[in-house]
Design a protein around this motif. Structure first.
Motif, short mmCIF file in Angstrom:
data_model
loop_
_atom_site.label_atom_id
_atom_site.label_comp_id
_atom_site.label_asym_id
_atom_site.label_seq_id
_atom_site.Cartn_x
_atom_site.Cartn_y
_atom_site.Cartn_z
N GLY A 12 0.82 -1.20 0.00
CA GLY A 12 0.00 0.00 0.00
C GLY A 12 0.86 1.25 0.00
O GLY A 12 1.99 1.26 -0.51
N ASP A 13 0.35 2.32 0.58
CA ASP A 13 1.07 3.59 0.64
C ASP A 13 2.25 3.46 1.60
O ASP A 13 2.08 3.46 2.82
N GLU A 14 3.46 3.36 1.04
CA GLU A 14 4.64 3.12 1.88
C GLU A 14 4.95 4.29 2.80
O GLU A 14 5.61 4.11 3.83
N ARG A 22 6.47 -6.11 5.48
CA ARG A 22 5.42 -6.87 4.83
C ARG A 22 5.81 -8.35 4.76
O ARG A 22 6.90 -8.69 4.30
N HIS A 45 -1.53 -8.17 6.69
CA HIS A 45 -2.07 -7.34 5.60
C HIS A 45 -2.25 -5.88 6.01
O HIS A 45 -2.88 -5.11 5.29
N GLN A 46 -1.71 -5.48 7.16
CA GLN A 46 -1.87 -4.11 7.63
C GLN A 46 -0.60 -3.29 7.41
O GLN A 46 0.49 -3.85 7.19
N THR A 47 -0.75 -1.96 7.46
CA THR A 47 0.42 -1.10 7.55
C THR A 47 1.16 -1.41 8.85
O THR A 47 0.54 -1.68 9.88
#
Length: 384
Positions: free
Chosen positions: A78-80, A100, A357-359
């Motif tokens: 996602g948005d790194e 990740r 699957h989360q930040t």
């Protein structure tokens, strides 16, 4: 004692977003070959799909054959910029490794690689059976060129396991509180109801399919499929989309489509569930007229692994290491265990799934070590 942390750091630093391996399988293969495992790289590519690399490794040639299964592919970060620590840097902070795949599921892969090589080093003179690892790069994707095809290759080449443990992060709040002994099935449906297009000001000159679709969806969603059973919670139906393809506010569309997903337990087969759905749609059609079409797709049937040596061994190892009495459950989504169950008894056990699957996905280093320790206890108990 073999430390799983260096391997996990090496794996997390490789951005192996499905279907790319980015060298992750190379690191695992190098680790296992140093311990005496024989390795096979198994790339597969079905028509109109991306190629996927896979790895099968085995130590020993006889039964009983204990297999660890897992995957090194990960979902996109996602948005790194929202990550406190870069998703592919494997940074350690306050006793946690961030990145990740740290939990889902490179952590388990590193832990059972360390446990298996530890066991091999302590049994250089041999042991009664064999250990293998099935590592895919296609679990988070379409699951076409991964575990399914590796299992077919294993069956064709004399490598069918006696039992299998999938390292999915099964634990809920504390390591060892949950073991997955099965999974619900998953059925996708696309329901299209047909009508006659017309002007919204003259609805009597058209045949609006939307009320019929709404009635069908209500019939499907308002009735409980079942009450569950001793092994499974009740089946569920979730409507996931409705589309008329109609950009204008004054046009009655000639068709409308809905998508829904059913997570079903052992009270149903795919065929009986499809009949349950079409029966309710047929009732609405009989009452309101019109035509409809429904398309089904599924690659996951429900299953449960019955009590036996595999379940008993894993429960005993978890109990010894943690003092917990793990819950034996079948909840959650799907995993590659749905394919493995066609070949041998299979269960899932791994770290806490809180951040998957989360930040800022992360795993406590003490939990990684504890997972390695439990996997080693499982091997000791299984081959004792």
């Amino acid at each position: 004692m073999t430390d799983a942390l260096p391997l996990l750091q090496a794996l997390v630093r490789l951005a192996s977003v499905t279907p790319r391996s980015e060298g992750a399988l190379d690191r695992v293969q190098e680790w296992l070959e140093r311990a005496g495992f024989t390795c096979w790289r198994l790339p597969f590519q079905a028509p109109e799909t991306a190629a996927v690399d896979n790895l099968f490794a085995r130590l020993g040639t006889t039964a009983p054959h204990f297999c660890f299964a897992g995957h090194v592919d990960v979902v996109p970060p996602g948005d790194e910029s929202r990550w406190t620590h870069p998703p592919f840097a494997a940074e350690i902070c306050d006793g946690n490794l961030y990145g990740r795949g740290a939990v889902d599921m490179k952590g388990s892969v590193a832990a059972f690689c360390a446990a298996a090589t530890d066991f091999a080093a302590d049994h250089e003179a041999g042991f009664p059976g064999s250990i293998s690892l099935l590592i895919t790069g296609d679990e988070e994707g379409p699951s076409i060129n991964g575990t399914v095809k590796v299992l077919e290759w294993m069956a064709a080449n004399g490598h069918v396991p006696t039992v299998c443990l999938v390292g999915e992060p099964s634990s809920s709040e504390r390591l060892g509180d949950t073991i997955k002994i099965g999974r619900r099935g998953s059925l996708n449906a696309k329901l299209t109801v047909y009508g006659v297009q017309g002007h919204a000001a003259y609805p009597h000159k058209a045949d609006n399919p939307i009320p019929k679709l709404v009635r069908m969806l209500d019939a499907l969603a308002s009735e409980a499929l079942d009450q569950g059973n001793d092994a499974f919670e009740p089946s569920t139906l979730a409507i996931t989309g409705i589309d008329t393809g109609n950009p204008a506010a004054n046009i009655i569309p000639d068709r409308v489509t809905a998508a829904f997903n059913v997570r079903f337990n052992s009270e149903y087969t795919r065929a009986s569930l499809e009949r349950w759905i079409t029966d309710r749609c047929d009732r609405v059609r009989s009452a309101m007229g019109g035509e409809y079409r429904i398309e089904f797709s599924s690659n996951a049937d429900s299953f449960v692994t019955q009590p036996g040596p595999l379940v008993d061994t894993v429960v005993a190892a978890v109990r010894e290491a943690t003092g917990l009495e793990p819950a034996l459950t079948t909840g959650g989504g799907t995993s590659d265990a749905r394919f493995i169950k066609n070949y041998c008894p299979v269960i899932e056990f791994g770290p806490v799934n809180q951040t998957i699957h989360q930040t800022d996905e992360h795993i406590p280093i003490v939990e990684l070590e504890a997972t390695r320790h439990i996997y080693r206890l499982i091997l000791d108990r299984y081959f004792s």
